[in-house]
Design a protein around this motif. Sequence first.
Motif, short mmCIF file in Angstrom:
data_model
loop_
_atom_site.label_atom_id
_atom_site.label_comp_id
_atom_site.label_asym_id
_atom_site.label_seq_id
_atom_site.Cartn_x
_atom_site.Cartn_y
_atom_site.Cartn_z
N THR A 110 0.83 -1.21 0.00
CA THR A 110 0.00 0.00 0.00
C THR A 110 0.87 1.25 0.00
OG1 THR A 110 -1.51 -1.28 1.35
CG2 THR A 110 -2.00 1.04 1.12
N ALA A 114 0.77 4.14 -2.80
CA ALA A 114 0.46 5.53 -2.45
C ALA A 114 1.53 6.47 -3.01
CB ALA A 114 0.36 5.68 -0.94
N LEU B 26 3.58 11.29 2.33
CA LEU B 26 3.31 9.93 1.87
C LEU B 26 4.57 9.07 1.95
CD1 LEU B 26 0.88 10.48 -1.11
CD2 LEU B 26 0.43 9.13 0.93
N THR B 77 -2.96 8.25 5.04
CA THR B 77 -2.65 8.06 3.61
C THR B 77 -3.77 8.55 2.72
OG1 THR B 77 -1.36 6.14 4.27
CG2 THR B 77 -1.85 6.36 1.95
N SER B 78 -5.02 8.21 3.06
CA SER B 78 -6.14 8.57 2.18
C SER B 78 -6.26 10.09 2.03
CB SER B 78 -7.43 7.98 2.70
OG SER B 78 -7.61 8.31 4.05
N LEU B 81 -3.59 11.35 -0.27
CA LEU B 81 -3.84 11.03 -1.68
C LEU B 81 -4.88 11.97 -2.27
CD1 LEU B 81 -3.75 7.14 -1.55
CD2 LEU B 81 -2.17 8.63 -2.74
#
Lengths: 134, 114
Positions: A110, A114, B26, B77-78, B81
Amino acid sequence: MSLFGNIDVSATGIGAAQTWLNTIAGNIANMNDVGPVNAAVYGQQAPVFTPTVSFDQVGDGVAVAAIAVGDTTGIIQSDPSSPVANAQGLVRVPDVQLGSQMVDMIQAQTDFQANTSALASAKTAYQSALTLGT
Amino acid sequence: MDGIVDVLHFAVDGVTQQQQATANNLANSETPGFTGQDVSFESSLQQAINSTSGGTASVLVTPDPAAPATNGNNVTTSTQLVNAQEETLKYQAMVEMLNAQFRLVSGATGGSFT
């Protein structure tokens, strides 16, 4: 900060995730090692991530500072048929848990994805900058 | 701070720094103890544009106030992004605005408006 520097920042993240995946692959490959009781066995490996400090304020990505090697004591098991077993039929095997390695692998994957996604975003932005004045 | 091109120039630089911060967050999303960075320039730019005495805008880098996870890392992370996509679109919009300005200048000086 170099030209197209944001791509370099994401590249450090991709490299770090790749190193992590490599250590996991090594751990799983050596999971079934068998050694004599009186010797050290394979120690589980894990990368140590540290942020790269930038001269300007915003960070420059991540670096793998070291590969931490875990416990080489392992676990003593009974396996009298093994050629390395001692008189009591005992051998030493690495203390690598497949479950935790698989969880780490999903996290590393992951992480990799990313960073790839962030790289693609930076690339799209830079490509639009190249249209300036045309 | 005056002139649309100057304002857009500053904003493009600001968004580039925002993108770098997002990429850095990230890249460090698995680094223990890492605190994410936020980059903002919008309100400072707004103030400089509104200032009658010719204010100066600046880019502000602040630590992400989110609560850290058990390993001391507070990067989601989301969210990062989503930020990356948003910043790319902002960047593209600004480049489009710059190109529109250049086309105006080009047309006004006898060239093509398109």
